[in-house]
Design a protein around this motif. Structure first.
Motif, PDB file in Angstrom:
ATOM      1  N   TRP A  21      -6.731   8.547  -3.734  1.00  0.00           N
ATOM      2  CA  TRP A  21      -6.191   7.183  -3.662  1.00  0.00           C
ATOM      3  C   TRP A  21      -4.898   7.138  -2.855  1.00  0.00           C
ATOM      4  CZ3 TRP A  21      -8.211   2.542  -4.328  1.00  0.00           C
ATOM      5  CH2 TRP A  21      -9.445   2.463  -4.970  1.00  0.00           C
ATOM      6  N   PHE A  65      -6.129   7.093   0.625  1.00  0.00           N
ATOM      7  CA  PHE A  65      -6.747   5.796   0.904  1.00  0.00           C
ATOM      8  C   PHE A  65      -5.687   4.719   1.139  1.00  0.00           C
ATOM      9  CE2 PHE A  65      -8.183   1.650  -0.697  1.00  0.00           C
ATOM     10  CZ  PHE A  65      -9.222   1.396   0.190  1.00  0.00           C
ATOM     11  N   PHE A  66      -4.709   4.616   0.226  1.00  0.00           N
ATOM     12  CA  PHE A  66      -3.658   3.607   0.385  1.00  0.00           C
ATOM     13  C   PHE A  66      -2.839   3.851   1.654  1.00  0.00           C
ATOM     14  CE2 PHE A  66      -3.694   2.815  -4.430  1.00  0.00           C
ATOM     15  CZ  PHE A  66      -4.393   1.622  -4.299  1.00  0.00           C
ATOM     16  N   THR A  76     -11.549  -1.416  -0.447  1.00  0.00           N
ATOM     17  CA  THR A  76     -11.086  -1.081  -1.792  1.00  0.00           C
ATOM     18  C   THR A  76     -12.255  -1.040  -2.767  1.00  0.00           C
ATOM     19  OG1 THR A  76      -8.940  -2.072  -1.330  1.00  0.00           O
ATOM     20  CG2 THR A  76      -9.497  -1.733  -3.653  1.00  0.00           C
ATOM     21  N   LEU A 103       1.703   6.596  -6.926  1.00  0.00           N
ATOM     22  CA  LEU A 103       0.699   7.547  -7.413  1.00  0.00           C
ATOM     23  C   LEU A 103       1.139   8.986  -7.164  1.00  0.00           C
ATOM     24  CD1 LEU A 103      -2.637   5.833  -6.319  1.00  0.00           C
ATOM     25  CD2 LEU A 103      -1.718   6.043  -8.639  1.00  0.00           C
ATOM     26  N   PHE A 148     -14.262   2.122  -1.995  1.00  0.00           N
ATOM     27  CA  PHE A 148     -13.568   3.331  -2.441  1.00  0.00           C
ATOM     28  C   PHE A 148     -13.567   3.432  -3.957  1.00  0.00           C
ATOM     29  CE2 PHE A 148     -10.138   6.449  -2.799  1.00  0.00           C
ATOM     30  CZ  PHE A 148     -10.593   7.378  -1.871  1.00  0.00           C
ATOM     31  N   THR A 149     -13.510   2.295  -4.626  1.00  0.00           N
ATOM     32  CA  THR A 149     -13.592   2.289  -6.091  1.00  0.00           C
ATOM     33  C   THR A 149     -14.957   2.798  -6.543  1.00  0.00           C
ATOM     34  OG1 THR A 149     -12.029   0.451  -6.222  1.00  0.00           O
ATOM     35  CG2 THR A 149     -13.425   0.819  -8.158  1.00  0.00           C
ATOM     36  N   VAL A 176      -8.647  12.754  -7.762  1.00  0.00           N
ATOM     37  CA  VAL A 176      -8.779  11.289  -7.731  1.00  0.00           C
ATOM     38  C   VAL A 176      -7.456  10.661  -7.289  1.00  0.00           C
ATOM     39  CG1 VAL A 176      -9.112   9.216  -9.167  1.00  0.00           C
ATOM     40  CG2 VAL A 176     -10.676  11.165  -9.387  1.00  0.00           C
ATOM     41  N   THR A 177      -6.370  11.145  -7.857  1.00  0.00           N
ATOM     42  CA  THR A 177      -5.050  10.610  -7.503  1.00  0.00           C
ATOM     43  C   THR A 177      -4.770  10.797  -6.025  1.00  0.00           C
ATOM     44  OG1 THR A 177      -4.160  10.960  -9.727  1.00  0.00           O
ATOM     45  CG2 THR A 177      -2.562  10.829  -7.921  1.00  0.00           C
ATOM     46  N   ILE A 207      -3.037   7.183 -12.592  1.00  0.00           N
ATOM     47  CA  ILE A 207      -4.478   6.919 -12.727  1.00  0.00           C
ATOM     48  C   ILE A 207      -4.989   7.479 -14.049  1.00  0.00           C
ATOM     49  CG2 ILE A 207      -6.762   7.444 -11.790  1.00  0.00           C
ATOM     50  CD1 ILE A 207      -5.568   7.149  -9.004  1.00  0.00           C
ATOM     51  N   THR A 223     -15.070   6.508  -5.996  1.00  0.00           N
ATOM     52  CA  THR A 223     -14.277   7.149  -7.052  1.00  0.00           C
ATOM     53  C   THR A 223     -15.058   7.180  -8.362  1.00  0.00           C
ATOM     54  OG1 THR A 223     -12.207   6.406  -6.027  1.00  0.00           O
ATOM     55  CG2 THR A 223     -12.105   7.074  -8.337  1.00  0.00           C
ATOM     56  N   TYR A 262       0.817  -1.213   0.000  1.00  0.00           N
ATOM     57  CA  TYR A 262       0.000   0.000   0.000  1.00  0.00           C
ATOM     58  C   TYR A 262       0.852   1.265   0.000  1.00  0.00           C
ATOM     59  CZ  TYR A 262      -4.495  -2.362   0.404  1.00  0.00           C
ATOM     60  OH  TYR A 262      -5.612  -3.101   0.158  1.00  0.00           O
TER      61      TYR A 262
END
Length: 183
Positions: free
Chosen positions: A122, A125-126, A157, A89, A160-161, A118-119, A100, A164, A82
């Motif tokens: 993530w 999130f990671f 995940t 990213l 979150f997807t 968005v990037t 992304i 997104t 992660y």
């Protein structure tokens, strides 16, 4: 088909952990992930970088788990993967080549500020998942960590997807309706 292929090693890991122990499950995870990479290549003639990074990390940390008979290595693998994804990213965005946008930009046209949000979402999130994994791995029993790794991170995940996707959908350019020639 590809999505099912992605979950098979995780399912094998979980089942063998419940039937045997963490070491048998880890060995099976290494083998299943190798088979997954090979099958993905044979079926699609392509393997994603993320999948290769995951395989290398599984083989490295899984191997150390088995060799040293210490489950801490496999626990750390999740966090390190992660962190690698978050850093990848962040760095790709910082140098102007958003990973992304590179993956999705061929199919989806969005303004650069949306790709940036968005990037960074993530990346956060990671990073959060990496920290949460360490907390659960060292503060809670192994059974709880395995369930979290298999089901918790998968659900997070997926969720979150979806979030997104909704965010991206809201920012897609609106299609202009075609004028009726009789108007």
């Amino acid at each position: 088909m590809k999505q099912l292929l992605d979950f098979i090693p995780l399912i094998i890991f979980f089942v063998l952990y419940k039937m045997q122990d963490i070491y048998v499950a880890t060995g099976a995870l290494i083998i299943a992930t190798a088979v997954q990479v090979i099958l993905t290549y044979l079926l699609y003639r392509k393997v994603e970088k993320m999948q290769l990074i995951t395989f290398v990390m599984v083989a490295l940390f899984g191997g150390m788990t088995i060799i040293f008979h210490d489950d801490n290595f496999i626990k750390w693998k999740v966090t390190i993967v992660y962190v690698v994804f978050a850093l990848g990213l962040a760095i790709s965005h910082a140098i102007g080549k958003s990973a992304i946008k590179g993956m999705l930009g061929k199919e989806i046209s969005l303004p650069d500020p949306v790709w940036a949000k968005v990037t960074w979402a993530w990346v956060v999130f990671f990073s959060f998942c990496a920290g949460l994994n360490i907390y659960i791995a060292y503060k809670l029993p192994l059974d709880v960590w395995v369930n979290f790794k298999v089901f918790g991170l998968l659900a997070a995940t997926f969720g979150f997807t979806v979030i997104t996707g909704v965010y991206i959908y809201k920012h897609l350019p609106k299609q202009k309706s075609e004028s009726n020639p009789g108007d």
